[in-house]
Design a protein around this motif. Structure first.
Motif, short mmCIF file in Angstrom:
data_model
loop_
_atom_site.label_atom_id
_atom_site.label_comp_id
_atom_site.label_asym_id
_atom_site.label_seq_id
_atom_site.Cartn_x
_atom_site.Cartn_y
_atom_site.Cartn_z
N MET A 1 0.84 -1.20 0.00
CA MET A 1 0.00 0.00 0.00
C MET A 1 0.88 1.26 0.00
N ILE A 2 1.91 1.27 0.86
CA ILE A 2 2.83 2.41 0.88
C ILE A 2 3.57 2.48 -0.45
N ARG A 3 3.93 1.28 -0.96
CA ARG A 3 4.62 1.17 -2.24
C ARG A 3 3.80 1.80 -3.36
N ARG A 4 2.52 1.49 -3.35
CA ARG A 4 1.62 1.98 -4.38
C ARG A 4 1.46 3.50 -4.26
N PHE A 5 1.39 3.96 -3.02
CA PHE A 5 1.27 5.39 -2.77
C PHE A 5 2.50 6.12 -3.30
N LEU A 6 3.70 5.57 -2.98
CA LEU A 6 4.95 6.20 -3.44
C LEU A 6 5.03 6.18 -4.96
N TYR A 7 4.61 5.05 -5.55
CA TYR A 7 4.65 4.93 -7.00
C TYR A 7 3.79 6.02 -7.64
N ASN A 8 2.58 6.18 -7.13
CA ASN A 8 1.67 7.19 -7.67
C ASN A 8 2.18 8.60 -7.41
N PHE A 9 2.79 8.77 -6.23
CA PHE A 9 3.27 10.10 -5.85
C PHE A 9 4.40 10.55 -6.76
N PHE A 10 5.31 9.64 -7.10
CA PHE A 10 6.48 10.03 -7.90
C PHE A 10 6.26 9.92 -9.40
N ARG A 11 5.11 9.39 -9.80
CA ARG A 11 4.84 9.27 -11.23
C ARG A 11 4.69 10.68 -11.82
N GLY A 12 5.42 10.92 -12.91
CA GLY A 12 5.33 12.23 -13.56
C GLY A 12 6.20 13.28 -12.90
N ARG A 13 6.96 12.88 -11.90
CA ARG A 13 7.88 13.83 -11.27
C ARG A 13 9.31 13.53 -11.68
N ASN A 14 10.18 14.53 -11.47
CA ASN A 14 11.56 14.41 -11.95
C ASN A 14 12.35 13.30 -11.26
N GLY A 15 12.23 13.18 -9.94
CA GLY A 15 12.97 12.15 -9.21
C GLY A 15 14.40 12.56 -8.89
N PHE A 16 15.17 11.59 -8.44
CA PHE A 16 16.51 11.86 -7.92
C PHE A 16 17.54 11.76 -9.04
N ASP A 17 17.82 12.86 -9.73
CA ASP A 17 18.82 12.84 -10.80
C ASP A 17 20.18 13.26 -10.26
N GLN A 18 21.19 13.33 -11.14
CA GLN A 18 22.56 13.62 -10.69
C GLN A 18 22.68 15.00 -10.06
N LEU A 19 21.96 15.99 -10.63
CA LEU A 19 22.03 17.34 -10.08
C LEU A 19 21.40 17.40 -8.69
N ALA A 20 20.31 16.66 -8.51
CA ALA A 20 19.68 16.57 -7.19
C ALA A 20 20.62 15.90 -6.19
N MET A 21 21.33 14.86 -6.67
CA MET A 21 22.26 14.15 -5.81
C MET A 21 23.40 15.08 -5.37
N THR A 22 23.90 15.90 -6.31
CA THR A 22 24.96 16.86 -5.99
C THR A 22 24.47 17.89 -4.98
N ALA A 23 23.26 18.42 -5.21
CA ALA A 23 22.69 19.41 -4.28
C ALA A 23 22.52 18.80 -2.89
N TRP A 24 22.10 17.53 -2.86
CA TRP A 24 21.93 16.84 -1.59
C TRP A 24 23.27 16.66 -0.88
N ALA A 25 24.30 16.25 -1.64
CA ALA A 25 25.64 16.09 -1.07
C ALA A 25 26.16 17.42 -0.54
N LEU A 26 25.91 18.50 -1.30
CA LEU A 26 26.33 19.84 -0.86
C LEU A 26 25.63 20.23 0.44
N SER A 27 24.36 19.86 0.56
CA SER A 27 23.62 20.21 1.78
C SER A 27 24.22 19.48 2.99
N ILE A 28 24.70 18.26 2.78
CA ILE A 28 25.34 17.51 3.88
C ILE A 28 26.65 18.20 4.29
N VAL A 29 27.45 18.60 3.27
CA VAL A 29 28.72 19.29 3.55
C VAL A 29 28.45 20.59 4.30
#
Ligand code: ZN
Length: 134
Positions: A1-29
């Motif tokens: 059920m949570i799986r299905r919710f997440l699937y529907n929630f992220f459908r049509g959205r950009n998701g975790f791409d390389q630029l997002a990963m870099t921004a996330w790493a920068l936020s940790i630093v």
């Protein structure tokens, strides 16, 4: 059920791409640097927040075309730097068996086996010859 919710929630959205990963790493630093005393800590605290907001914005964005364009631009802008990092990683993992030289003429990275004494190295790209100690 949570799986299905997440699937529907992220459908049509950009998701975790390389630029997002870099921004996330920068936020940790920045988060680690925000423990610095004084103004620097405050500035890094704000930068942590900004980088996290930008990461979330990229992941949740529905404008997939525009985000893909930005990500492609980011990847091409950092291609040289990423190649250098991969080269460093290779050199480090092979450091026991190989010695690395940079061609003085064309700056190509050359790999030769270790323990052969002083040898003549021929660049495989431009044919330049130079000597090196292995
Ligand atoms: Zn060369």
């Amino acid at each position: 059920m949570i799986r299905r919710f997440l699937y529907n929630f992220f459908r049509g959205r950009n998701g975790f791409d390389q630029l997002a990963m870099t921004a996330w790493a920068l936020s940790i630093v920045c988060l680690l640097l925000s423990f610095l005393p004084g103004t620097a800590g405050v500035v890094f605290n704000l930068l942590t927040f900004a980088a996290m907001v930008y990461t979330l914005f990229r992941i949740l964005s529905r404008n997939v075309g525009k985000r893909a364009q930005e990500n492609a631009r980011y990847l091409s802008a950092t291609a040289g730097l990423r190649r250098k990092l991969i080269n460093l990683k290779t050199r480090f993992s092979q450091r026991k068996d190989f010695k690395f030289f940079t061609c003085p003429t064309c700056h190509t990275l050359l790999r030769v086996p270790r323990g052969k004494g002083k040898i003549q190295i021929t660049c495989r790209k431009c044919g330049n010859r130079f000597s090196g100690k292995t």
